[in-house]
Design a protein around this motif. Structure first.
Motif, short mmCIF file in Angstrom:
data_model
loop_
_atom_site.label_atom_id
_atom_site.label_comp_id
_atom_site.label_asym_id
_atom_site.label_seq_id
_atom_site.Cartn_x
_atom_site.Cartn_y
_atom_site.Cartn_z
N ILE A 187 0.84 -1.21 0.00
CA ILE A 187 0.00 0.00 0.00
C ILE A 187 0.88 1.26 0.00
CG2 ILE A 187 -1.67 1.35 1.38
CD1 ILE A 187 -2.87 -1.32 2.33
N LEU A 188 1.89 1.29 0.85
CA LEU A 188 2.76 2.47 0.93
C LEU A 188 3.50 2.70 -0.39
CD1 LEU A 188 4.19 2.00 4.55
CD2 LEU A 188 2.57 3.77 3.80
N GLU A 193 3.36 6.32 -5.31
CA GLU A 193 3.23 6.55 -6.77
C GLU A 193 1.98 7.34 -7.11
OE1 GLU A 193 5.20 2.20 -7.87
OE2 GLU A 193 3.06 2.56 -8.18
N GLY A 194 1.17 7.66 -6.09
CA GLY A 194 0.01 8.50 -6.36
C GLY A 194 -1.34 7.80 -6.21
N GLU A 199 -7.76 2.46 -2.82
CA GLU A 199 -7.53 1.69 -4.04
C GLU A 199 -6.36 0.71 -3.83
OE1 GLU A 199 -6.71 2.59 -8.73
OE2 GLU A 199 -7.08 4.30 -7.41
N ALA A 200 -5.31 1.19 -3.18
CA ALA A 200 -4.14 0.34 -2.94
C ALA A 200 -4.51 -0.86 -2.05
CB ALA A 200 -3.02 1.15 -2.29
N ASP A 256 1.33 12.64 2.65
CA ASP A 256 2.50 12.34 3.50
C ASP A 256 3.55 11.56 2.72
OD1 ASP A 256 1.41 13.51 5.77
OD2 ASP A 256 0.43 11.65 6.42
N THR A 257 3.08 10.56 1.96
CA THR A 257 4.05 9.72 1.22
C THR A 257 4.72 10.54 0.11
OG1 THR A 257 2.34 8.88 -0.26
CG2 THR A 257 2.87 7.52 1.64
N GLU A 258 3.95 11.44 -0.52
CA GLU A 258 4.53 12.25 -1.60
C GLU A 258 5.52 13.27 -1.03
OE1 GLU A 258 0.73 11.68 -4.59
OE2 GLU A 258 0.90 13.52 -3.42
N LYS A 259 5.15 13.85 0.12
CA LYS A 259 6.05 14.83 0.77
C LYS A 259 7.37 14.15 1.17
CE LYS A 259 3.15 17.90 3.31
NZ LYS A 259 2.62 18.07 4.65
#
Ligand code: HSE
Length: 351
Positions: A187-188, A193-194, A199-200, A256-259
């Motif tokens: 999931i992470l 990847e967006g 959905e993940a 958070d993951t994108e940052k």
């Protein structure tokens, strides 16, 4: 050695192992002198079937994949429940892969105890019984002169437990740290990847990584169970559920993951334990934002990784699949081949 196998539970993991056994039948016989028949299957949803001379597993897999019940198999005894299958069939080895409550360990715990007391080997991927009673069950197996294997409860078919028990033997292992849950790592990876969290998670369920109730994965309970298992089986401690600090990944957003990615970091759910100077253990499951230089940051998808901290070698890391149908099915083959090896050794010693 010749084995008579009984499956208790026949979901994805049991079917995964069956496919491997069918495909590798000849090589297992030639290379390892491992011969088998599957004599019984009992599944709470799919029904049951028993033939003391062995079932045609290709036919069984066709039936199950077509959504049919085991009762539609043309011959054999039907209608046996899990306990009668364990006690009253001629199986010598029970493959316990039922849907089990990780916290109570049931029904797997009862199945495993019943089989061991009846003098039958058990291989199982169920974590609950190992979390609750690993040492008791191993002693029960020894008393009854049989084996209890559970390689798949941590890192599925990636042999993390065998590594500690066999190849690292002689080291003192005083801690570990790792990515112990495939679903959350998947999931992470997708979120970075967006993809949205929802959905993940759906994709992880579809790929067969998630538990029947995925709350166990995303809230960190599955990783917590594995931290307890590793602490007890590898570090020789006596932890239970309440001894491990826990936080899952549900509060981590896509942003958070994108940052983190923009800052050269990655979120990972890390399970760890460390033996302190006074002998106590500090154990934890917690999301951590790792710099890309951390080896665990490079472990993505449903892959797991586990570093043991050893006295002779320093950190030793094993990386490999942590979930999945064939991957977890394969862990049972590791256990079966280990029983085969030990039983063959016994025969040679007796001669
Ligand atoms: N749900 C578990 C995971 C399966 O995702 O890691 C393997 O224990």
């Amino acid at each position: 050695m010749h084995f008579k196998l009984a499956f208790i539970g026949f979901g994805t993991v049991g079917q995964g192992l069956s496919e491997i056994l069918l495909e590798k039948k000849d090589v297992l016989a030639e290379k390892y002198n491992f011969h088998f028949v599957v004599v019984a299957i009992s599944d709470i949803m799919k029904g049951s079937i028993y033939d003391e001379n062995g079932l045609d597993m290709a036919k069984i897999l066709d039936l199950v994949k077509a959504g049919k019940k085991l009762d539609e198999y043309p011959t054999g005894v039907k209608g046996m429940n899990s306990l009668t299958t364990i006690k009253e069939t001629n199986a010598d080895t029970v493959i316990e892969v039922t849907f089990t409550d990780v916290k109570t360990g049931e029904p797997a715990l009862t199945h495993i105890k019943t089989a061991l007391k009846a003098g039958k080997n058990v291989v199982s991927t169920n974590k609950g019984p190992v979390v609750k009673q690993a040492v008791d069950l191993l002693n029960m197996a020894m008393t009854n002169n049989v084996h209890y294997g559970f390689e798949g409860v941590v890192l599925s078919g990636t042999p993390a437990l065998n590594l500690a028990k066999c190849t690292l033997a002689g080291n003192i292992i005083n801690g570990f740290r790792g990515i112990l849950n495939g679903t959350t790592n998947y999931i992470l990876t997708r979120m970075e990847e967006g993809m949205s969290y929802e959905e993940a998670l759906k994709k992880a369920q579809k790929l067969g990584y998630a538990e029947a109730d995925p709350t166990g994965d995303v809230e960190g309970w599955d990783a917590l169970g594995k931290v307890v298992i590793l602490s007890n089986v590898v570090l020789g401690k006596n932890l239970s559920w309440g001894d491990v600090e826990r936080k899952g990944i549900t509060e981590i957003t896509k942003e958070d993951t994108e940052k983190a990615k923009a800052a050269g970091k990655r979120w990972k759910l890390i399970g760890s334990a460390e033996i302190k100077r006074d002998g106590s253990v500090k154990a934890k499951v917690w999301p951590e934002k790792l710099p890309l230089s951390d080896p665990l940051a490079g472990v993505s998808e449903a892959i797991n990784a586990l570093t043991y901290y050893t006295d002779e070698l320093g950190p030793v890391t094993i990386v490999g699949p942590g979930a999945g149908r064939r991957e977890t099915g394969f862990s049972l083959l590791i256990d079966l081949l280990e029983i085969n090896r030990k039983s063959s050794e016994k025969i040679i010693t007796k001669k």
